[in-house]
Write a protein that holds these residues in place. Structure first.
Motif, PDB file in Angstrom:
ATOM      1  N   TRP A  87       0.786  -1.239   0.000  1.00 19.95           N
ATOM      2  CA  TRP A  87       0.000   0.000   0.000  1.00 19.95           C
ATOM      3  C   TRP A  87       0.819   1.291   0.000  1.00 19.95           C
ATOM      4  O   TRP A  87       0.273   2.361  -0.233  1.00 19.95           O
ATOM      5  N   GLU A  88       2.103   1.214   0.256  1.00 19.74           N
ATOM      6  CA  GLU A  88       2.936   2.416   0.200  1.00 19.74           C
ATOM      7  C   GLU A  88       3.783   2.366  -1.070  1.00 19.74           C
ATOM      8  O   GLU A  88       4.591   1.457  -1.245  1.00 19.74           O
ATOM      9  N   GLY A 109      -6.646   5.923  -3.927  1.00 23.26           N
ATOM     10  CA  GLY A 109      -6.102   6.444  -2.677  1.00 23.26           C
ATOM     11  C   GLY A 109      -5.672   5.365  -1.703  1.00 23.26           C
ATOM     12  O   GLY A 109      -5.702   5.553  -0.474  1.00 23.26           O
ATOM     13  N   MET A 110      -5.258   4.227  -2.213  1.00 26.52           N
ATOM     14  CA  MET A 110      -4.972   3.084  -1.341  1.00 26.52           C
ATOM     15  C   MET A 110      -3.883   3.364  -0.315  1.00 26.52           C
ATOM     16  O   MET A 110      -3.918   2.846   0.797  1.00 26.52           O
ATOM     17  N   GLU A 111      -2.901   4.168  -0.673  1.00 26.63           N
ATOM     18  CA  GLU A 111      -1.816   4.400   0.277  1.00 26.63           C
ATOM     19  C   GLU A 111      -2.341   5.040   1.566  1.00 26.63           C
ATOM     20  O   GLU A 111      -1.888   4.712   2.658  1.00 26.63           O
ATOM     21  N   ALA A 112      -3.319   5.906   1.423  1.00 24.29           N
ATOM     22  CA  ALA A 112      -3.838   6.612   2.590  1.00 24.29           C
ATOM     23  C   ALA A 112      -4.834   5.783   3.389  1.00 24.29           C
ATOM     24  O   ALA A 112      -5.011   6.014   4.585  1.00 24.29           O
ATOM     25  N   ILE A 115      -4.468   0.560   5.387  1.00 27.31           N
ATOM     26  CA  ILE A 115      -4.362   0.008   6.736  1.00 27.31           C
ATOM     27  C   ILE A 115      -5.707   0.065   7.448  1.00 27.31           C
ATOM     28  O   ILE A 115      -6.107  -0.883   8.140  1.00 27.31           O
ATOM     29  N   GLN A 116      -6.429   1.142   7.263  1.00 32.68           N
ATOM     30  CA  GLN A 116      -7.755   1.288   7.858  1.00 32.68           C
ATOM     31  C   GLN A 116      -8.687   0.175   7.382  1.00 32.68           C
ATOM     32  O   GLN A 116      -9.463  -0.384   8.162  1.00 32.68           O
TER      33      GLN A 116
END
Length: 348
Positions: A87-88, A109-112, A115-116
């Motif tokens: 994801w990063e 917007g997966m990087e942001a 984790i959620q």
């Protein structure tokens, strides 16, 4: 099973395996495959008809992820997220230089938000054990379901075209210039090698226009990004498949799909050593070559260009390794076992 994007990721991870299960294992499991555009994500009554919702990446709007997933879980629905890429994104990706609005539109917007999402689903599926270890930090229930190939798909039934030169192919996605630039010096050496003059050409399928600068030379051909249902036909123009990777966490977590595609098509494969999954499958010189230093691309590509028997042997050996190990029939058995385990744990 919900496909949330129309790229090859959505088809490999959800669409194709879902349809295969639906069509071949209906006596064991009832599968409904839908695109996210055909799903009303807040319709809890409708979605409660299903024991499991298995989707790739994102289900619903990112901003309401926690609220939606909590609502569905409280309704007794088991939520399984599939994620195929870390994801990063690496600093080499141009997206890292974009402004926030552009970034939110790219890759959902997966990087942001990844984790959620990972922390608010019941299970996560992914492609390799390497990636699984990264995900376990955020969710204790992670299953490896490798990417699989269905050789009965029409795009793999192409007619091999005879040719007088060796075609070296890179079939990839956008944002990969950082990986590809590691080839630059070796490719220049190949073009400057008098012994190889007129004996090879590069094929780039997908990627970005800037990548052309790496491959350009006599006979070079760039095929723009294609529909997931047809891109595989480009292997008819490939004799050697290459997979360069920079050493970063994103690449370490990538799947072995390019190796699998090459093997299923009996093409010689050259991949990066010590970065990610390839060393777990490739025996150097037996079913492919592994590159330890960037200068070795020139060495091993030249060897393969000049030796047809070697190309054939590596391709045949890789085919024996990946088929049926990575066939959709074999991986479907793993998927069914996983779904049954999930249901048994729910009953307990």
């Amino acid at each position: 099973m919900v496909i949330t994007d129309v790229t090859s990721v959505g088809h490999f991870r959800i669409g194709w395996p879902g349809m295969y299960l639906r069509d071949n294992f209906s006596d064991e499991i009832e599968i409904t495959v839908k695109f996210i555009t055909d799903v009303v994500v807040w319709d809890v009554i409708e979605l409660s008809r299903y024991d499991i919702i298995h989707y790739n990446r994102v289900f619903g709007l990112l901003e309401s992820t926690v609220e939606l997933l909590t609502l569905l879980r409280n309704a007794g629905i088991i939520l399984i997220m599939d994620i195929d890429d870390y994801w990063e994104y690496p600093d080499e990706y141009p997206v890292k230089q974009w402004n926030l609005d552009q970034f939110e539109d790219w890759e959902l917007g997966m990087e942001a938000h990844a984790i959620q999402i990972l922390e608010n689903v019941d299970y996560v599926t992914t492609t390799t054990e390497i990636f699984r270890q990264e995900i376990l930090v955020h969710n204790k229930n992670v299953e490896v379901l490798p990417n699989a190939i269905n050789l009965d798909h029409p795009m793999w039934k192409y007619k091999q075209e005879p040719r007088d030169i060796v075609k070296i192919g890179w079939l990839g996605s956008c944002q990969r210039y950082g990986d590809l630039v590691t080839l630059k010096e070796s490719i220049e050496n190949l073009y400057n090698d008098v012994e190889l003059k007129g004996k090879f050409a590069f094929l780039q399928v997908g990627g970005d226009d800037i990548d052309n600068k790496i491959f350009e030379g006599p006979g070079f051909k760039h095929i723009k990004m294609q529909d997931a249902h047809v891109y595989g036909t480009n292997y008819k123009e490939v004799d050697i498949s290459i997979a360069p990777l920079l050493d970063n966490k994103f690449n370490k977590c990538k799947s072995e799909i390019k190796m699998v595609e090459a093997g299923m098509n009996k093409k010689a494969f050259v991949g990066q050593d010590a970065v990610g999954i390839y060393p777990q499958h490739i025996i150097h010189g037996e079913n492919g070559f592994l590159i330890k230093d960037t200068s070795e691309w020139y060495k091993y590509l030249k060897m393969l260009i000049l030796d047809k028997d070697l190309r054939i042997r590596l391709g045949e050996n890789l085919h024996k390794y990946v088929n049926p190990k990575f066939s959709i029939a074999e991986i479907s058995k793993q998927r069914i076992a996983f779904y049954k385990k999930v249901m048994n744990e729910k009953v307990v």
